[in-house]
Design a protein around this motif. Structure first.
Motif, PDB file in Angstrom:
ATOM      1  N   SER A 187     -14.986 -19.832   0.384  1.00 43.70           N
ATOM      2  CA  SER A 187     -15.937 -18.559   0.230  1.00 43.70           C
ATOM      3  C   SER A 187     -15.628 -17.545   1.075  1.00 43.70           C
ATOM      4  N   TYR A 188     -15.015 -17.960   2.573  1.00 43.74           N
ATOM      5  CA  TYR A 188     -14.483 -17.090   3.450  1.00 43.74           C
ATOM      6  C   TYR A 188     -13.536 -16.237   2.672  1.00 43.74           C
ATOM      7  N   ILE A 189     -12.502 -16.653   2.347  1.00 46.75           N
ATOM      8  CA  ILE A 189     -11.297 -16.212   1.537  1.00 46.75           C
ATOM      9  C   ILE A 189     -11.814 -15.008   0.458  1.00 46.75           C
ATOM     10  N   GLU A 190     -12.817 -15.477  -0.227  1.00 47.42           N
ATOM     11  CA  GLU A 190     -13.261 -14.580  -1.170  1.00 47.42           C
ATOM     12  C   GLU A 190     -13.941 -13.307  -0.687  1.00 47.42           C
ATOM     13  N   THR A 191     -14.788 -13.576   0.360  1.00 46.13           N
ATOM     14  CA  THR A 191     -15.254 -12.232   1.150  1.00 46.13           C
ATOM     15  C   THR A 191     -14.102 -11.208   1.619  1.00 46.13           C
ATOM     16  N   LEU A 192     -13.038 -11.803   1.940  1.00 46.70           N
ATOM     17  CA  LEU A 192     -11.853 -10.908   2.551  1.00 46.70           C
ATOM     18  C   LEU A 192     -11.433 -10.182   1.674  1.00 46.70           C
ATOM     19  N   ARG A 193     -11.500 -10.340   0.308  1.00 47.18           N
ATOM     20  CA  ARG A 193     -11.044  -9.636  -0.884  1.00 47.18           C
ATOM     21  C   ARG A 193     -11.467  -8.058  -0.681  1.00 47.18           C
ATOM     22  N   ASN A 194     -12.502  -8.048  -0.177  1.00 46.97           N
ATOM     23  CA  ASN A 194     -13.373  -6.817  -0.021  1.00 46.97           C
ATOM     24  C   ASN A 194     -13.103  -5.834   1.311  1.00 46.97           C
ATOM     25  N   THR A 195     -12.027  -6.522   1.802  1.00 45.85           N
ATOM     26  CA  THR A 195     -11.564  -5.776   3.173  1.00 45.85           C
ATOM     27  C   THR A 195     -10.602  -4.963   3.181  1.00 45.85           C
ATOM     28  N   GLU A 196     -10.280  -4.173   4.329  1.00 46.64           N
ATOM     29  CA  GLU A 196      -9.056  -3.272   4.318  1.00 46.64           C
ATOM     30  C   GLU A 196      -7.870  -4.196   4.119  1.00 46.64           C
ATOM     31  N   GLY A 197      -7.843  -5.464   4.520  1.00 50.29           N
ATOM     32  CA  GLY A 197      -6.866  -6.376   4.821  1.00 50.29           C
ATOM     33  C   GLY A 197      -5.927  -6.552   3.147  1.00 50.29           C
ATOM     34  N   PHE A 198      -7.123  -6.654   2.112  1.00 51.63           N
ATOM     35  CA  PHE A 198      -6.473  -7.209   0.844  1.00 51.63           C
ATOM     36  C   PHE A 198      -6.471  -5.754   0.235  1.00 51.63           C
ATOM     37  N   LYS A 199      -7.171  -4.514   0.541  1.00 50.13           N
ATOM     38  CA  LYS A 199      -6.894  -3.329  -0.083  1.00 50.13           C
ATOM     39  C   LYS A 199      -5.769  -2.552   0.306  1.00 50.13           C
ATOM     40  N   ASN A 200      -5.226  -2.979   1.408  1.00 46.41           N
ATOM     41  CA  ASN A 200      -3.849  -2.368   2.076  1.00 46.41           C
ATOM     42  C   ASN A 200      -2.855  -3.461   2.561  1.00 46.41           C
ATOM     43  N   PRO A 201      -2.554  -4.160   1.365  1.00 45.87           N
ATOM     44  CA  PRO A 201      -1.657  -5.299   1.801  1.00 45.87           C
ATOM     45  C   PRO A 201      -0.327  -5.044   2.543  1.00 45.87           C
ATOM     46  N   GLU A 202       0.208  -3.790   2.389  1.00 45.63           N
ATOM     47  CA  GLU A 202       1.384  -3.512   3.110  1.00 45.63           C
ATOM     48  C   GLU A 202       1.098  -3.000   4.623  1.00 45.63           C
ATOM     49  N   GLY A 203       0.120  -2.700   4.999  1.00 51.03           N
ATOM     50  CA  GLY A 203      -0.434  -2.405   6.278  1.00 51.03           C
ATOM     51  C   GLY A 203      -0.122  -0.847   6.564  1.00 51.03           C
ATOM     52  N   ILE A 204      -0.051   0.031   5.554  1.00 53.47           N
ATOM     53  CA  ILE A 204       0.219   1.457   5.724  1.00 53.47           C
ATOM     54  C   ILE A 204      -0.892   2.156   6.780  1.00 53.47           C
ATOM     55  N   LYS A 205      -0.148   2.763   7.649  1.00 55.19           N
ATOM     56  CA  LYS A 205      -0.959   3.567   8.589  1.00 55.19           C
ATOM     57  C   LYS A 205      -1.803   4.602   7.889  1.00 55.19           C
ATOM     58  N   GLY A 206      -3.121   4.689   8.418  1.00 58.18           N
ATOM     59  CA  GLY A 206      -3.884   5.594   7.829  1.00 58.18           C
ATOM     60  C   GLY A 206      -4.868   5.070   6.637  1.00 58.18           C
ATOM     61  N   GLY A 207      -4.439   3.818   6.145  1.00 57.51           N
ATOM     62  CA  GLY A 207      -5.324   3.196   5.086  1.00 57.51           C
ATOM     63  C   GLY A 207      -4.679   3.838   3.856  1.00 57.51           C
ATOM     64  N   VAL A 208      -5.415   3.247   2.757  1.00 56.57           N
ATOM     65  CA  VAL A 208      -4.907   3.725   1.222  1.00 56.57           C
ATOM     66  C   VAL A 208      -6.000   4.528   0.711  1.00 56.57           C
ATOM     67  N   SER A 209      -6.894   4.637   1.345  1.00 60.57           N
ATOM     68  CA  SER A 209      -8.182   5.626   0.672  1.00 60.57           C
ATOM     69  C   SER A 209      -7.626   7.000   0.700  1.00 60.57           C
ATOM     70  N   GLY A 210      -7.828   7.961  -0.145  1.00 58.75           N
ATOM     71  CA  GLY A 210      -7.486   9.421   0.021  1.00 58.75           C
ATOM     72  C   GLY A 210      -8.169  10.035   1.124  1.00 58.75           C
ATOM     73  N   ILE A 211      -9.375   9.836   1.664  1.00 62.55           N
ATOM     74  CA  ILE A 211      -9.840  10.240   3.093  1.00 62.55           C
ATOM     75  C   ILE A 211      -9.221   9.631   4.354  1.00 62.55           C
ATOM     76  N   CYS A 212      -8.751   8.686   4.118  1.00 67.43           N
ATOM     77  CA  CYS A 212      -8.035   7.831   5.274  1.00 67.43           C
ATOM     78  C   CYS A 212      -6.596   8.732   5.674  1.00 67.43           C
ATOM     79  N   LYS A 213      -6.019   8.721   4.386  1.00 69.60           N
ATOM     80  CA  LYS A 213      -4.865   9.505   4.328  1.00 69.60           C
ATOM     81  C   LYS A 213      -4.788  10.833   5.010  1.00 69.60           C
ATOM     82  N   ALA A 214      -5.740  11.462   4.378  1.00 67.07           N
ATOM     83  CA  ALA A 214      -5.879  12.981   4.745  1.00 67.07           C
ATOM     84  C   ALA A 214      -6.171  13.002   6.321  1.00 67.07           C
ATOM     85  N   VAL A 215      -6.969  12.231   6.807  1.00 71.80           N
ATOM     86  CA  VAL A 215      -7.449  12.376   8.239  1.00 71.80           C
ATOM     87  C   VAL A 215      -6.034  11.986   9.165  1.00 71.80           C
ATOM     88  N   TYR A 216      -5.591  10.762   8.603  1.00 75.57           N
ATOM     89  CA  TYR A 216      -4.173  10.379   9.447  1.00 75.57           C
ATOM     90  C   TYR A 216      -3.181  11.380   9.482  1.00 75.57           C
TER      91      TYR A 216
END
Length: 169
Positions: free
Chosen positions: A132-161
């Motif tokens: 259950s814990y692993i399932e909740t992690l799927r909605n976090t930045e850790g899964f959404k950004n598997p490569e650890g790209i600085k500034g995140g993966v969303s358009g807003i985060c990339k623009a700000v960074y």
């Protein structure tokens, strides 16, 4: 042991022999008449690691469920709550050496233990399984950004960074 290969650019482990508090990213394990708590590797990766900790209650004091018991400095200030009520005992090694929390979160880097006010089995069952814990992690930045790209993966985060990197100060 569950292993996530790419979680914000890191490999993290989640032991399947304990239960978890999703809200705080804590693991819990029954040991004698207490439940020992520490931070999970995914939680530590998401918060950028622990730099310092301090205890908010006296050793042996009673805490209510969801009461803050640990003050931690990560990239931010963090208050860690106990998921269950009971008598609090701290890991003195972690206070004197917060790097231990990051280096060995599932072993010597535990944070606190609670001697539950009620039935220990009931208190432990209030936590969730590793699955259950692993399932909740799927909605976090850790899964959404598997490569650890600085500034995140969303358009807003990339623009700000990108904008911060281009500023002339």
């Amino acid at each position: 042991m569950a292993v996530i290969q790419k979680f914000l650019g890191k490999t993290v482990e989640i032991p399947e022999d304990r239960h978890y508090c999703i809200k705080q990213g804590l693991w819990g394990r029954i040991e004698d008449r207490t439940i020992v708590f520490g931070l999970t590797q995914p939680a530590l990766v998401l918060m950028g690691g622990i730099k310092d900790v301090d205890w908010l209650l006296e050793e042996g004091q009673m805490a209510q469920a969801d009461e803050s018991v640990v003050f931690a400095i990560t990239g931010k200030i963090l208050y860690i709550d106990t998921p269950i009520a009971g008598e609090v005992h701290y890991n003195k090694i972690s206070a004197g050496n917060p790097a231990q929390i990051n280096a060995d979160p599932y072993g010597q880097g535990w944070l606190f233990m609670i001697n539950p006010a009620g039935d220990i089995a009931t208190a432990y069952r209030s936590l969730v399984s590793a699955e259950s814990y692993i399932e909740t992690l799927r909605n976090t930045e850790g899964f959404k950004n598997p490569e650890g790209i600085k500034g995140g993966v969303s358009g807003i985060c990339k623009a700000v960074y990108s904008g911060i990197g281009q500023q002339k100060i």
